[in-house]
Scaffold this motif. Structure first.
Motif, PDB file in Angstrom:
ATOM      1  N   GLN A   1      -0.994  15.616  -2.170  1.00  0.00           N
ATOM      2  CA  GLN A   1      -0.645  15.355  -0.775  1.00  0.00           C
ATOM      3  C   GLN A   1      -1.540  14.280  -0.152  1.00  0.00           C
ATOM      4  OE1 GLN A   1       1.974  16.795   0.807  1.00  0.00           O
ATOM      5  NE2 GLN A   1       2.435  17.796  -1.123  1.00  0.00           N
ATOM      6  N   VAL A   2      -2.708  14.046  -0.726  1.00  0.00           N
ATOM      7  CA  VAL A   2      -3.660  13.090  -0.137  1.00  0.00           C
ATOM      8  C   VAL A   2      -3.083  11.672  -0.057  1.00  0.00           C
ATOM      9  CG1 VAL A   2      -5.939  12.050  -0.390  1.00  0.00           C
ATOM     10  CG2 VAL A   2      -5.637  14.505  -0.750  1.00  0.00           C
ATOM     11  N   PRO A   3      -2.428  11.148  -1.113  1.00  0.00           N
ATOM     12  CA  PRO A   3      -1.873   9.790  -0.968  1.00  0.00           C
ATOM     13  C   PRO A   3      -0.762   9.675   0.065  1.00  0.00           C
ATOM     14  CG  PRO A   3      -2.042  10.373  -3.285  1.00  0.00           C
ATOM     15  CD  PRO A   3      -2.329  11.599  -2.492  1.00  0.00           C
ATOM     16  N   THR A   4      -0.240  10.807   0.557  1.00  0.00           N
ATOM     17  CA  THR A   4       0.806  10.719   1.578  1.00  0.00           C
ATOM     18  C   THR A   4       0.263  10.210   2.903  1.00  0.00           C
ATOM     19  OG1 THR A   4       0.541  13.031   2.262  1.00  0.00           O
ATOM     20  CG2 THR A   4       2.123  12.578   0.516  1.00  0.00           C
ATOM     21  N   LEU A   5      -1.058  10.114   3.014  1.00  0.00           N
ATOM     22  CA  LEU A   5      -1.638   9.492   4.206  1.00  0.00           C
ATOM     23  C   LEU A   5      -1.110   8.078   4.399  1.00  0.00           C
ATOM     24  CD1 LEU A   5      -5.404  10.480   4.044  1.00  0.00           C
ATOM     25  CD2 LEU A   5      -3.894  10.822   5.979  1.00  0.00           C
ATOM     26  N   LEU A   6      -0.852   7.407   3.313  1.00  0.00           N
ATOM     27  CA  LEU A   6      -0.465   6.003   3.372  1.00  0.00           C
ATOM     28  C   LEU A   6       1.034   5.783   3.222  1.00  0.00           C
ATOM     29  CD1 LEU A   6      -3.386   4.720   1.168  1.00  0.00           C
ATOM     30  CD2 LEU A   6      -3.257   4.742   3.653  1.00  0.00           C
TER      31      LEU A   6
ATOM     32  N   TRP B   1      -3.535  20.829  -7.973  1.00  0.00           N
ATOM     33  CA  TRP B   1      -3.054  19.458  -8.200  1.00  0.00           C
ATOM     34  C   TRP B   1      -1.932  19.123  -7.222  1.00  0.00           C
ATOM     35  CZ3 TRP B   1      -4.737  15.378 -10.791  1.00  0.00           C
ATOM     36  CH2 TRP B   1      -5.742  15.569 -11.734  1.00  0.00           C
ATOM     37  N   LEU B   2      -1.098  20.103  -6.915  1.00  0.00           N
ATOM     38  CA  LEU B   2      -0.024  19.853  -5.945  1.00  0.00           C
ATOM     39  C   LEU B   2      -0.592  19.578  -4.558  1.00  0.00           C
ATOM     40  CD1 LEU B   2       2.552  22.535  -7.088  1.00  0.00           C
ATOM     41  CD2 LEU B   2       2.604  20.075  -7.520  1.00  0.00           C
ATOM     42  N   TYR B   3      -1.649  20.312  -4.202  1.00  0.00           N
ATOM     43  CA  TYR B   3      -2.302  20.039  -2.917  1.00  0.00           C
ATOM     44  C   TYR B   3      -2.991  18.680  -2.942  1.00  0.00           C
ATOM     45  CZ  TYR B   3      -1.464  24.718  -1.129  1.00  0.00           C
ATOM     46  OH  TYR B   3      -0.867  25.853  -0.670  1.00  0.00           O
TER      47      TYR B   3
ATOM     48  N   TYR C   1       3.563  10.574  -6.675  1.00  0.00           N
ATOM     49  CA  TYR C   1       4.568  11.106  -7.595  1.00  0.00           C
ATOM     50  C   TYR C   1       4.002  11.295  -8.996  1.00  0.00           C
ATOM     51  CZ  TYR C   1       7.704   9.942  -3.781  1.00  0.00           C
ATOM     52  OH  TYR C   1       8.299   9.858  -2.562  1.00  0.00           O
ATOM     53  N   SER C   2       3.071  10.453  -9.395  1.00  0.00           N
ATOM     54  CA  SER C   2       2.409  10.633 -10.693  1.00  0.00           C
ATOM     55  C   SER C   2       1.566  11.902 -10.694  1.00  0.00           C
ATOM     56  CB  SER C   2       1.523   9.436 -11.015  1.00  0.00           C
ATOM     57  OG  SER C   2       2.298   8.271 -11.131  1.00  0.00           O
ATOM     58  N   MET C   3       0.896  12.158  -9.589  1.00  0.00           N
ATOM     59  CA  MET C   3       0.104  13.383  -9.497  1.00  0.00           C
ATOM     60  C   MET C   3       0.991  14.617  -9.514  1.00  0.00           C
ATOM     61  SD  MET C   3      -2.856  12.237  -6.819  1.00  0.00           S
ATOM     62  CE  MET C   3      -3.785  13.760  -6.887  1.00  0.00           C
ATOM     63  N   TYR C   4       2.157  14.544  -8.874  1.00  0.00           N
ATOM     64  CA  TYR C   4       3.106  15.662  -8.946  1.00  0.00           C
ATOM     65  C   TYR C   4       3.544  15.896 -10.391  1.00  0.00           C
ATOM     66  CZ  TYR C   4       3.962  16.044  -3.920  1.00  0.00           C
ATOM     67  OH  TYR C   4       3.842  16.250  -2.573  1.00  0.00           O
ATOM     68  N   TYR C   5       3.803  14.828 -11.099  1.00  0.00           N
ATOM     69  CA  TYR C   5       4.271  14.935 -12.480  1.00  0.00           C
ATOM     70  C   TYR C   5       3.208  15.556 -13.382  1.00  0.00           C
ATOM     71  CZ  TYR C   5       5.879  13.551 -17.092  1.00  0.00           C
ATOM     72  OH  TYR C   5       6.255  13.556 -18.407  1.00  0.00           O
TER      73      TYR C   5
ATOM     74  N   LEU D   1       0.821  -1.208   0.000  1.00  0.00           N
ATOM     75  CA  LEU D   1       0.000   0.000   0.000  1.00  0.00           C
ATOM     76  C   LEU D   1       0.858   1.262   0.000  1.00  0.00           C
ATOM     77  CD1 LEU D   1      -2.994   0.707   0.034  1.00  0.00           C
ATOM     78  CD2 LEU D   1      -2.870   0.732   2.520  1.00  0.00           C
ATOM     79  N   ASN D   2       1.971   1.235   0.720  1.00  0.00           N
ATOM     80  CA  ASN D   2       2.889   2.376   0.742  1.00  0.00           C
ATOM     81  C   ASN D   2       3.482   2.646  -0.629  1.00  0.00           C
ATOM     82  OD1 ASN D   2       2.824   3.185   3.456  1.00  0.00           O
ATOM     83  ND2 ASN D   2       4.083   1.435   4.004  1.00  0.00           N
ATOM     84  N   PHE D   3       3.939   1.603  -1.284  1.00  0.00           N
ATOM     85  CA  PHE D   3       4.565   1.794  -2.585  1.00  0.00           C
ATOM     86  C   PHE D   3       3.562   2.238  -3.641  1.00  0.00           C
ATOM     87  CE2 PHE D   3       7.826  -1.234  -0.839  1.00  0.00           C
ATOM     88  CZ  PHE D   3       8.785  -0.253  -0.677  1.00  0.00           C
ATOM     89  N   VAL D   4       2.343   1.716  -3.567  1.00  0.00           N
ATOM     90  CA  VAL D   4       1.302   2.148  -4.508  1.00  0.00           C
ATOM     91  C   VAL D   4       0.943   3.611  -4.263  1.00  0.00           C
ATOM     92  CG1 VAL D   4      -1.117   1.815  -5.151  1.00  0.00           C
ATOM     93  CG2 VAL D   4       0.387  -0.151  -4.919  1.00  0.00           C
TER      94      VAL D   4
END
Length: 87
Positions: A69-74, A64-66, A53-57, A44-47
């Motif tokens: 941050q949502v997947p950083t929960l995991l 979009w940058l904000y 990182y895909s969203m950052y790209y 789950l962490n790696f996904v």
């Protein structure tokens, strides 16, 4: 009332949002590790890292940058994985 942020102010806000999500992720990762085990949490962490990182790209504006941050929960379980590997 319109407020214009400088680049430094926007970066500060983004780092604050990241800190909040990391704090919440700490609480969430312990529960998820109990439910799915350490290997499940690592997957789950790696996904979530790949999604983040895909969203950052693909970000086209600050929202979009904000949102990235949502997947950083995991992602907080990475610290748990280091503990798991060192034992």
């Amino acid at each position: 009332m319109c407020r214009v942020l400088t680049a430094a102010g926007a970066l500060g806000q983004m780092q604050a949002v990241f800190g909040v999500f990391q704090t919440l992720g700490t609480l969430l990762s312990g529960t998820l590790m109990d439910m799915y085990g350490t290997r499940g949490l690592l997957v789950l962490n790696f996904v979530s890292s790949a999604v983040c990182y895909s969203m950052y790209y693909m970000a086209q504006d600050a929202w979009w940058l904000y949102a990235a941050q949502v997947p950083t929960l995991l992602q907080h379980g990475m610290l748990a994985s280091r503990t798991y590997l060192s034992v």
